[in-house]
Design a protein around this motif. Structure first.
Motif, PDB file in Angstrom:
ATOM      1  N   HIS A 132       0.711  -1.159  -0.275  1.00  0.00           N
ATOM      2  CA  HIS A 132      -0.053  -0.051   0.043  1.00  0.00           C
ATOM      3  C   HIS A 132       0.886   1.223  -0.055  1.00  0.00           C
ATOM      4  O   HIS A 132       2.116   1.144   0.538  1.00  0.00           O
ATOM      5  N   VAL A 133       0.280   2.202  -0.550  1.00  0.00           N
ATOM      6  CA  VAL A 133       0.956   3.661  -0.118  1.00  0.00           C
ATOM      7  C   VAL A 133       0.182   4.238   0.742  1.00  0.00           C
ATOM      8  O   VAL A 133      -1.078   4.580   0.773  1.00  0.00           O
ATOM      9  N   TYR A 182       0.531   4.703  -8.819  1.00  0.00           N
ATOM     10  CA  TYR A 182      -0.050   4.057  -7.618  1.00  0.00           C
ATOM     11  C   TYR A 182      -1.305   4.626  -7.108  1.00  0.00           C
ATOM     12  O   TYR A 182      -1.586   4.156  -5.883  1.00  0.00           O
ATOM     13  N   LEU A 185      -3.328   2.135  -5.098  1.00  0.00           N
ATOM     14  CA  LEU A 185      -2.452   1.437  -4.041  1.00  0.00           C
ATOM     15  C   LEU A 185      -2.656   2.371  -2.923  1.00  0.00           C
ATOM     16  O   LEU A 185      -2.200   1.745  -1.528  1.00  0.00           O
TER      17      LEU A 185
ATOM     18  N   LEU B 111       6.336  -1.562  -5.374  1.00  0.00           N
ATOM     19  CA  LEU B 111       5.328  -1.486  -5.846  1.00  0.00           C
ATOM     20  C   LEU B 111       4.989  -1.886  -7.243  1.00  0.00           C
ATOM     21  O   LEU B 111       3.718  -1.819  -7.767  1.00  0.00           O
TER      22      LEU B 111
END
Lengths: 195, 167
Positions: A132-133, A182, A185, B111
């Motif tokens: 995750h971010v 992202y 995310l 990521l």
């Protein structure tokens, strides 16, 4: 006859005691834990602070939130990088990241590595590295309640281990990447799901 | 004719130039475990068997599509591969082992891929006279406009002296 029986009984009791003490010795010994972060990737100067958890939040594992108010963070006293586990072989603590800047900060953590590798079978760490971010709005404080546990039945592999090091690489994600690449995310602090 | 040559040139370039991310799988074994590692690309049908492991006598039992030599897995951007990881014991003796969580270099690429591997808090058993295998999946989630890179994924394998009590 009675005498021999008594002697035998004493020997048996001693043997059982020796066994019990051997078992408790291996299960009672708990290694210390060291939580390490590798900083500086992407020229980031943000750091993670560790704190004891406030007693009423001890079961709120994985609770993640951002707040402006310092008093609202469920933390106790600061926790050093190296700490002993509680008697039951687990520990709940809080990771805190501050954003004192005018811009939103985004970060993620690379899945942790375990040192020595032998200890990896006996450690369960519910931490922050879950693809995750995390987002911290300007002048806000981010926190997450994390939990580490050495399951009782798996401590056999930790016999000769005095300290277990868990290392994360701390990665600051640029606002541009967070908004594009992202985007899916980003961790939603309201329900723990992706935004 | 010139166009034809150009087309062939382009076709030749496709697998190597700029469209792939290289994932270098690295392994570290203790001296008690004399293992040889081979990584194969398997048919996407094997996705149903993802994260299963077992014992084989011959690698052809997994019907591999091709082998990734030296653990160098090339995946086109945004693509995914089903991998057959095979451990071969040179001593042919049985052994119990487990694998510590892998390290990722460079960390900033974390990521950009997803790796369903073998370091998930399990211990494994190498049967005497068999090869051990596990089905893995490596997915790249980068887009074509991002720079090409190599990601190093290193696993440390640990010999497990299994206590007699544990089943």
């Amino acid at each position: 006859m009675m005498k021999w029986f008594l002697i035998l009984q004493v020997i048996l009791v001693l043997k059982v005691e020796a066994k019990v003490s051997a078992v408790t010795q291996t299960t009672n010994f708990l290694p210390k834990i060291r939580i390490d972060f590798i900083y500086g990737v992407n020229k980031s100067n943000t750091t993670v602070e560790l704190y004891e958890v406030a007693p009423e939040f001890i079961f709120s594992i994985a609770k993640t939130s951002v707040t402006r108010n310092k008093d609202k963070i469920p933390i106790g006293s600061p926790l050093s990088k190296v700490f002993p586990l509680d008697k039951d072989g687990s520990k709940t603590f809080v990771m805190v990241v501050r954003n004192d800047t005018e811009k939103a900060k985004y970060f993620t953590a690379v899945p942790h590595t375990v040192s020595p590798p032998e200890a990896s079978l006996g450690v369960i760490f519910e931490c922050l590295c879950n693809h995750h971010v995390y987002e911290i709005p300007p002048h806000m404080i981010w926190y997450r309640i994390v939990h580490i546990e050495l399951p009782k039945d798996q401590r056999e592999t930790l016999r000769n281990v005095k300290e277990i090091t868990l290392t994360h690489q701390f990665i600051e994600v640029s606002a541009k990447d967070a908004a594009t690449k992202y985007k899916t995310l980003i961790y939603n602090t309201d329900d723990g799901m992706r935004k | 004719m010139r166009f034809f040559i150009y087309k062939i040139f382009l076709l030749l370039m496709i697998p190597t130039a700029g469209f792939c991310t290289t994932y270098q799988l690295q392994w570290e074994f203790p001296k008690e475990l004399d293992f040889d590692v081979r990584v194969f690309e398997l048919s996407p049908v094997y996705e149903r068997k993802l994260s299963t492991n077992g014992d084989i006598i011959d690698v052809n039992q997994l019907t591999p599509l091709r082998e990734f030599k030296n653990g160098k897995v090339e995946i086109s951007k945004g693509g995914a591969k089903i991998l057959g990881l095979v451990f071969i014991s040179r001593s042919k003796e049985e052994a119990d082992f487990y694998v510590a969580p892998h390290s990722t270099e460079p960390g900033a690429s974390t990521l950009d891929f997803k790796f369903t591997c073998l370091c998930y808090h399990h211990a494994y058993h190498m049967k005497k006279g068999f090869m051990w295998y596990r089905i893995l999946k490596l997915s790249d989630i980068t887009t074509a406009d991002e720079p090409v890179k190599t990601v190093y994924l290193k696993h440390k394998v640990v010999l497990w002296n299994k206590p007699a009590k544990v089943h």
